[in-house]
Scaffold this active site. Structure first.
Site, PDB file in Angstrom:
ATOM      1  N   LYS A   1      94.345  42.191  -1.000  1.00 58.40           N
ATOM      2  CA  LYS A   1      94.480  41.145  -2.002  1.00 58.40           C
ATOM      3  C   LYS A   1      95.942  41.090  -2.456  1.00 58.40           C
ATOM      4  CE  LYS A   1      92.302  39.699  -6.365  1.00 58.40           C
ATOM      5  NZ  LYS A   1      91.332  40.101  -7.405  1.00 58.40           N
TER       6      LYS A   1
ATOM      7  N   HIS B   1      97.164  39.278  -5.066  1.00 60.48           N
ATOM      8  CA  HIS B   1      97.336  38.921  -6.477  1.00 60.48           C
ATOM      9  C   HIS B   1      96.446  39.842  -7.317  1.00 60.48           C
ATOM     10  CE1 HIS B   1      93.857  36.675  -4.984  1.00 60.48           C
ATOM     11  NE2 HIS B   1      93.395  36.712  -6.225  1.00 60.48           N
TER      12      HIS B   1
END
Length: 560
Positions: A444, A446
């Site tokens: 991921k 963010h």
């Protein structure tokens, strides 16, 4: 009074365990049970020949002197030993009958008999001294010195009811190569007065509501053995098949059981094998004394051979379909298999696997697809984990219930839901509160970022949870990933172990390969042998025996 007695006994056992000293030896030292295993396999025998020189069997005059009694007892034992040596996995002289010969030469005669056995050319037959000692530490040390240094025995029988410090002197330090069988559930009817007392007044999260005192002794035998050199066994009478089965389950597969009661006491030989053998068809020693010494035709050698052959035939009968424990499948395993069949997760039929093999059964954990199903699944995983000594941490006495992991890790994708429900079930059913973490397939970029979600695993002990191990790729990838973040993988928990070779040229299964290569235990809710046992006990699912027949044939071709 009965409740007070059972509380005192159980508390003595468990408290002594917690206050015991650190191990003084390592598992690398060969011990009595290593030699017993080697002897048993080399002559294909589970027979332990008892040496009990009853006065009334010695054909003595009523006014015989002590010297005459001792000479007759030695001749009696020597005759048995010389005749039965080709068939005896071990000998078991009973100290009481030698002591009863008289104060001057009774014990000396016992030593002569032991030396006779140990000096036999090319035999190396272990000697178990049946003395049933049990006392405080300093007295126990004196008993150990007498048994080993003076009498030269290889192992002893002990009462464990005074706790670990009464056992330790016999199996640690300079006696780490010796062994001891602990009285667990003996063959006499009076054993029910104490050894079958329920543990309800001292129940913990590691005991079930119906657990009995002898089951706790069996569990402690496994735990205590791990403190020294895995040199403890159990005494469980062949006259109580249910107790023998429950003791084997509580002690695990690696503990040897001495099972008296076959022969004159009426124990069923096939039932004894079915309940007491481990999954390798070993770990069980059956003593016969009067059945051999009082043979009707006087042919002691022939009678010993007959008992040896009867034991082997009974063992072969129990093992012939690859089922070593046809009556020894835990309640949570029975429930799990029934529920898996009801949910369509487990199916019988003809299924072509990715390997190209045609399997008579198929298991798809992805079909546990409701809240109720996942809840039951989590409880089955939790039960298997708590029933596994490999995942316990008995050295930390600060907690009532202990496991050897801090975090459960569920590898994406199936492992995510599995890890969550297992962590929840461990807490709800056993009060074990551990962390839960999982990984993403893609990092991921963010928010918190990265591929790991949940509890921190750095410098933590981690249990990996998955549904099955097919090739072991996912587990190995998880292991590598965990090591990179300085986590410590301590085990793997799966639902089903198919227990089959990776290929016809490779003698180990994917599960065995993972355990071997990564040096961590793999624990399953059920395995193929237990599936076979389930089919024996539940004919409703067996289609007239055809399902078991196909499963057995498949295991014979591909099983490990």
């Amino acid at each position: 009074l009965k409740n007070q007695a059972q509380h005192i006994i159980s508390t003595t056992l468990s408290t002594t365990t917690m206050t015991s000293t650190e191990p003084t030896t390592t598992a690398a030292t060969p011990n009595f049970f290593d030699r017993l295993e080697e002897r048993s396999k080399s002559i294909n025998s589970l027979l332990c020949v008892g040496l009990d020189p009853h006065i009334n069997e010695l054909n003595l005059a009523p006014d015989a002197t002590e010297d005459e009694r001792c000479d007759a007892a030695y001749t009696f034992c020597k005759t048995i030993v010389m005749a039965t040596a080709p068939y005896a996995a071990a000998y078991k002289p009973n100290a009481a009958f030698f002591e009863a010969l008289g104060p001057n030469c009774g014990v000396t005669t016992l030593r002569r008999v032991i030396e006779l056995i140990q000096n036999m050319d090319d035999e190396k037959i272990p000697v178990l001294l049946d003395c049933k000692r049990g006392d405080i530490g300093s007295t126990a040390s004196a008993y150990a010195e007498s048994s080993y240094d003076h009498l030269k025995a290889d192992a002893v029988t002990l009462s464990p009811l005074m706790g670990w410090d009464s056992v330790e002197p016999f199996v640690s330090g300079r006696y780490a190569d010796k062994g001891a069988f602990l009285l667990c559930k003996t063959s006499n009817p009076g054993s029910n007065d104490v050894l079958t007392l329920p543990l309800s007044t001292t129940q913990t999260k590691t005991t079930a509501p119906n657990d009995l005192l002898y089951e706790e002794i069996a569990r402690l035998t496994h735990q205590w053995g791990a403190k020294t050199n895995n040199n403890l066994g159990l005494v469980v009478g062949a006259t109580d098949a249910e107790a023998l089965s429950r003791a084997r389950k509580a002690a695990g597969q690696n503990v040897w059981i001495l099972s008296p009661g076959v022969g004159f006491q009426g124990g069923d030989l096939t039932g004894t094998m079915r309940s007491g053998l481990n999954e390798e068809g070993s770990g069980l020693l059956v003593p016969i004394s009067r059945g051999i010494s009082r043979s009707i035709d006087g042919d002691i050698a022939a009678k010993a051979k007959e008992f040896r052959d009867l034991m082997n035939a009974a063992r072969d009968d129990v093992l012939k379909n690859g089922i070593s424990k046809t009556t020894n499948i835990a309640e949570y395993q029975q429930s799990f298999l029934k529920f898996s069949l009801e949910q369509g997760v487990l199916k019988f039929g003809s299924f072509v696997l990715k390997s190209g093999r045609t399997s008579p059964y198929f298991f798809n954990a992805g079909l546990f697809a409701t809240g109720a199903a996942l809840s039951k699944l989590g409880r089955a995983y939790a039960a298997s984990i708590m029933a596994s000594p490999e995942l316990k941490n008995d050295n930390d006495t600060t907690k009532e219930v202990n496991v050897n992991f801090d975090v459960i890790f569920g590898p994406a994708y199936k492992g995510i839901s599995l890890g969550a429900v297992v962590a929840a079930s461990l807490y709800s059913d056993y009060g074990v509160d551990v962390g839960f973490a999982y990984n993403r397939k893609e990092a991921k970029d963010h928010g918190e970022g990265g591929i790991l979600v949940g509890a921190s695993m750095t410098d933590k002990r981690v249990l990996v949870v998955d549904d099955v191990i097919t090739a072991g790729t996912a587990i190995r990838e998880s292991y590598t990933m965990l090591q990179k973040i300085n986590a410590v993988p301590v085990g793997v928990s799966i639902a089903l172990d198919r227990a089959e070779k990776r290929s016809l040229d490779d003698p180990v299964s994917a599960v065995q390969a993972v355990a071997r290569d990564l040096q961590i235990p793999v624990v399953s809710i059920v395995s193929l042998p237990q599936l076979q046992a389930f089919l024996v006990q539940n004919p409703t699912y067996n289609d007239g025996g055809s399902v078991l027949e196909r499963v057995t044939a498949y295991r014979e071709q591909y099983g490990v």
